[in-house]
Motif scaffolding. Structure first.
Motif, PDB file in Angstrom:
ATOM      1  N   ARG A 185      35.803  38.815  28.970  1.00  0.00           N
ATOM      2  CA  ARG A 185      35.309  38.414  27.642  1.00  0.00           C
ATOM      3  C   ARG A 185      33.864  38.871  27.483  1.00  0.00           C
ATOM      4  O   ARG A 185      32.994  38.457  28.255  1.00  0.00           O
ATOM      5  CB  ARG A 185      35.336  36.898  27.484  1.00  0.00           C
ATOM      6  CG  ARG A 185      36.730  36.304  27.454  1.00  0.00           C
ATOM      7  CD  ARG A 185      37.324  36.277  26.043  1.00  0.00           C
ATOM      8  NE  ARG A 185      38.700  35.813  26.082  1.00  0.00           N
ATOM      9  CZ  ARG A 185      39.765  36.617  26.224  1.00  0.00           C
ATOM     10  NH1 ARG A 185      39.594  37.924  26.301  1.00  0.00           N
ATOM     11  NH2 ARG A 185      40.971  36.118  26.267  1.00  0.00           N
ATOM     12  N   GLY A 186      33.621  39.722  26.505  1.00  0.00           N
ATOM     13  CA  GLY A 186      32.256  40.175  26.242  1.00  0.00           C
ATOM     14  C   GLY A 186      31.602  40.833  27.447  1.00  0.00           C
ATOM     15  O   GLY A 186      30.400  40.700  27.663  1.00  0.00           O
ATOM     16  N   LEU A 187      32.404  41.542  28.239  1.00  0.00           N
ATOM     17  CA  LEU A 187      31.923  42.119  29.494  1.00  0.00           C
ATOM     18  C   LEU A 187      30.970  43.295  29.241  1.00  0.00           C
ATOM     19  O   LEU A 187      31.291  44.218  28.506  1.00  0.00           O
ATOM     20  CB  LEU A 187      33.124  42.589  30.311  1.00  0.00           C
ATOM     21  CG  LEU A 187      32.905  42.887  31.789  1.00  0.00           C
ATOM     22  CD1 LEU A 187      32.457  41.650  32.541  1.00  0.00           C
ATOM     23  CD2 LEU A 187      34.171  43.461  32.394  1.00  0.00           C
ATOM     24  N   SER A 242      32.701  52.197  35.240  1.00  0.00           N
ATOM     25  CA  SER A 242      31.858  50.999  35.367  1.00  0.00           C
ATOM     26  C   SER A 242      32.706  49.749  35.215  1.00  0.00           C
ATOM     27  O   SER A 242      32.527  48.772  35.944  1.00  0.00           O
ATOM     28  CB  SER A 242      30.755  51.005  34.310  1.00  0.00           C
ATOM     29  OG  SER A 242      29.905  52.098  34.493  1.00  0.00           O
ATOM     30  N   THR A 243      33.639  49.782  34.253  1.00  0.00           N
ATOM     31  CA  THR A 243      34.536  48.648  34.053  1.00  0.00           C
ATOM     32  C   THR A 243      35.392  48.428  35.300  1.00  0.00           C
ATOM     33  O   THR A 243      35.546  47.295  35.771  1.00  0.00           O
ATOM     34  CB  THR A 243      35.447  48.903  32.838  1.00  0.00           C
ATOM     35  OG1 THR A 243      34.622  49.185  31.710  1.00  0.00           O
ATOM     36  CG2 THR A 243      36.316  47.699  32.551  1.00  0.00           C
ATOM     37  N   PRO A 292      28.385  43.837  40.002  1.00  0.00           N
ATOM     38  CA  PRO A 292      28.291  42.594  39.235  1.00  0.00           C
ATOM     39  C   PRO A 292      28.182  42.865  37.729  1.00  0.00           C
ATOM     40  O   PRO A 292      27.537  43.833  37.318  1.00  0.00           O
ATOM     41  CB  PRO A 292      27.009  41.949  39.766  1.00  0.00           C
ATOM     42  CG  PRO A 292      26.245  43.029  40.437  1.00  0.00           C
ATOM     43  CD  PRO A 292      27.195  44.099  40.828  1.00  0.00           C
ATOM     44  N   ALA A 293      28.833  42.025  36.931  1.00  0.00           N
ATOM     45  CA  ALA A 293      28.748  42.160  35.480  1.00  0.00           C
ATOM     46  C   ALA A 293      27.342  41.800  35.032  1.00  0.00           C
ATOM     47  O   ALA A 293      26.736  40.868  35.560  1.00  0.00           O
ATOM     48  CB  ALA A 293      29.771  41.256  34.810  1.00  0.00           C
ATOM     49  N   PRO A 298      34.368  36.800  40.168  1.00  0.00           N
ATOM     50  CA  PRO A 298      33.906  37.755  41.192  1.00  0.00           C
ATOM     51  C   PRO A 298      32.542  37.412  41.779  1.00  0.00           C
ATOM     52  O   PRO A 298      32.282  37.698  42.946  1.00  0.00           O
ATOM     53  CB  PRO A 298      33.832  39.084  40.439  1.00  0.00           C
ATOM     54  CG  PRO A 298      34.762  38.936  39.300  1.00  0.00           C
ATOM     55  CD  PRO A 298      34.719  37.484  38.920  1.00  0.00           C
ATOM     56  N   ALA A 299      31.680  36.790  40.961  1.00  0.00           N
ATOM     57  CA  ALA A 299      30.337  36.469  41.452  1.00  0.00           C
ATOM     58  C   ALA A 299      30.402  35.392  42.535  1.00  0.00           C
ATOM     59  O   ALA A 299      29.528  35.296  43.383  1.00  0.00           O
ATOM     60  CB  ALA A 299      29.454  36.005  40.299  1.00  0.00           C
ATOM     61  N   VAL A 300      31.462  34.587  42.517  1.00  0.00           N
ATOM     62  CA  VAL A 300      31.589  33.493  43.474  1.00  0.00           C
ATOM     63  C   VAL A 300      32.570  33.840  44.592  1.00  0.00           C
ATOM     64  O   VAL A 300      32.285  33.670  45.767  1.00  0.00           O
ATOM     65  CB  VAL A 300      32.067  32.200  42.759  1.00  0.00           C
ATOM     66  CG1 VAL A 300      32.150  31.053  43.757  1.00  0.00           C
ATOM     67  CG2 VAL A 300      31.140  31.866  41.604  1.00  0.00           C
TER      68      VAL A 300
END
Lengths: 271, 308
Positions: B9-11, B46-47, B56-57, B69-71
């Motif tokens: 969402r809104g990436l 990149s996506t 990381p986004a 993914p960050a966690v």
């Protein structure tokens, strides 16, 4: 001592686990697999300091005579041998953590492949530094065996030189790894070679620190100097309080470089 | 409807002052083959790197298997397979050693690595090259080995970044067939490509990306029906003269497009359009009627051809 253990506890464990430190040994496993076919390359690194040692015994030693260390007089080859042992640990660690890491990082893209799996950047950093350290340790063991065979070891305390060489390997592997993350390409390897030569020659390796006079403080900036002092003490079995300082210097450099190197590799690979 | 495997969402992805991905919404369902289609620089890779949890986004939310993914980057990566755009095979190892060590990165036992490697070599038609040095493999073989390697952890999701770029037609077809088999086994696939035929062959659903944004979404058929006519008439008037003849086709089909080497006339009945062109006295060097493809959709949506 307590200061260091706090640093050790805070920086690598929580910091590195944030960068995914869980399976650094997989990196080592990969290298063992790769080097099974190229073991000759590993062995070759052992010979350079060995040739130095032989030349010291055969020629230079006779010209120079005995050297006075910590109030004791020792033959020149017995003075130089521990320094060469420390240097060989440094060489093994540096060569692996610079050229080989550069190849895997920028050209072979081994780390990119590894990071697509549950492996993390800290696994790469710690794995690579450990491997370089192991390689330095192999050289140190070989070198110590030669020293013993040549009658240059003075007591069983000499065995203590092995863990000390592991510390030297850790220090230089951490420095080499961090430096490599800043390299732009192969031409930057020249810088490594240019830095290694004076380190090798001017770390109280071939003459005692007293002979540097007013420049002794420059020598003390060299991490190898601290390593040489430790190996020499182990070989002589002479223990002084200053050894703690030498060990602390190496330990602190290692910890800081390791944490910094892990951060750098994270930046480079997880953009 | 089952829980989507990927939700974005809104990436966004920024590199210093350059925004490669400018806010995209994507959902991928389990079992689906989903494509990112677009020219170089559209933000596809990149996506993909964000989805692969190696990048990381910069903004927005991304969930894979319901995890962030960050966690849980490592946990997610344990369940996906990645075929990168450029092969990252280990050139110091043999073909089967590449599979073994990769399995070890996933914490598989040595015995399990060997068992799966044997199966995957069979799947990738590389069994007789098991002990070869990777450097000596052909481009197609390396690509198949990359795919085999990405399957060592039996992933639920396979990410393929331009899987067939640089391969000859025969090698591409072998690869497509292997990917189709995986689809039949229920492996969800997300791929990027700038080949229209590849997208049409493989994808159940795709998004067209241009300059960091999604400009259209649907199945290949839907996209063609929505954005293009049934057929296309291609007229070639000879180098340098297409510009000048372009305006003379106005009104023949629904619309037209002038490219450096040809004029495209979009019409549901291509033959009728050709007859009309002849009737107007146009004498192209060659004329061709074909069905609309994703290439035409892309051209309409972005004003540029994919090859740019």
């Amino acid at each position: 001592m307590s200061d260091t253990s706090i640093v050790l506890r805070i920086i690598p464990v929580s910091y590195l686990s944030g960068l995914g430190l869980r399976r650094p040994h997989r990196m080592i496993e990969r290298h063992v697999m790769a080097y099974r076919r190229q073991w000759l390359i590993v062995v070759s690194g052992f010979f350079e300091p060995l040739f130095y040692l032989l030349s010291m015994r055969a020629g230079v030693g006779d010209l120079v005579g005995d050297v006075s260390v910590a109030g004791r007089s020792v033959p020149y080859d017995a003075f130089v041998a521990p320094a060469l042992m420390a240097s060989s640990a440094m060489n093994g660690a540096i060569f692996d953590s610079t050229g080989n890491v550069l190849h895997r990082l920028k050209y072979a893209r081994i780390y990119d492949a590894a990071l697509a799996t549950p492996m993390g950047p800290a696994d790469v950093a710690v794995g690579e530094i450990s491997w370089a350290l192991i390689r330095g340790q192999i050289y140190a063991i070989g070198f110590l065996a030669v020293m013993a065979a040549m009658g240059l070891t003075e007591s069983w305390w000499s065995l203590m030189a092995l863990p000390v060489c592991a510390l030297i390997g850790l220090t230089f592997a951490s420095i080499g790894f961090l430096g490599t993350t800043y390299m732009r390409g192969w031409s930057d390897m020249e810088i490594v070679n240019t830095l290694m030569m004076p380190l090798f020659l001017f770390s109280a390796t071939f003459f005692p620190i007293s002979s540097y006079g007013g420049w002794a403080w420059v020598v003390q900036l060299s991490p190898l100097y601290h390593g040489v002092a430790l190996v020499r003490a182990c070989n002589a079995g002479v223990w002084t309080a200053s050894l703690v300082v030498h060990a602390l210097v190496l330990l602190v450099i290692s910890v800081v470089m390791l944490a910094w190197g892990s951060r750098r590799i994270d930046r480079l690979l997880r953009r | 409807m089952p829980e989507p495997l990927i939700v974005a969402r809104g990436l966004k992805k920024r590199f210093d002052d350059f925004e490669a991905v400018k806010g995209i919404d994507v959902e991928v369902q389990p079992g689906e083959v989903f494509g990112f289609l677009g020219p170089n620089g559209a933000g596809k890779s990149s996506t993909m790197r964000m989805i692969a949890c190696v990048s990381p986004a910069s903004e927005g939310t991304l969930r894979l298997f319901g995890m962030d993914p960050a966690v849980d980057g490592a946990k997610i990566r344990a369940r996906i397979g990645v075929v990168p755009q450029l092969d990252t095979l280990d050139t110091e190892l043999s073909v089967q050693e590449n599979l073994w060590i990769y399995g070890r990165y996933f914490d598989l036992s040595r015995a399990e690595c060997r068992r799966r490697a044997t199966e995957l070599l069979e799947f990738a038609q590389l069994t007789d090259r098991a002990d070869s040095v990777v450097e000596h493999l052909s481009g197609g073989m390396k690509r198949r080995l990359s795919i085999a390697r990405s399957l060592i952890n039996e992933p639920e999701l396979l990410l393929l970044d331009e899987p067939t770029t640089g391969l000859d037609p025969q090698a591409r077809h072998v690869l497509w067939e292997r990917l189709y088999r995986l689809k039949q086994q229920g492996v969800t696939q997300v791929l990027t490509t700038h080949y229209m035929d590849e997208a049409e062959q493989l994808c159940d659903r795709l998004v067209v990306m241009d300059q960091g944004l999604i400009v259209a979404e649907g199945s290949p058929r839907e996209l063609i029906d929505q954005y293009s006519t049934r057929e296309v008439l291609e007229l070639r008037f000879g180098a340098g003269t297409n510009d000048q003849f372009g305006p003379q086709v106005v009104g023949i089909g629904d619309r037209f497009e002038v490219l450096p080497d040809r004029v495209l006339v979009y019409a549901d009945d291509g033959e009728a359009a050709l007859a009309e062109a002849h009737h107007r006295g146009l004498r192209p060097e060659s004329a061709l009627v074909r069905r609309s493809s994703l290439e035409d959709v892309f051209l309409l949506l972005t004003g540029r051809s994919l090859a740019d």
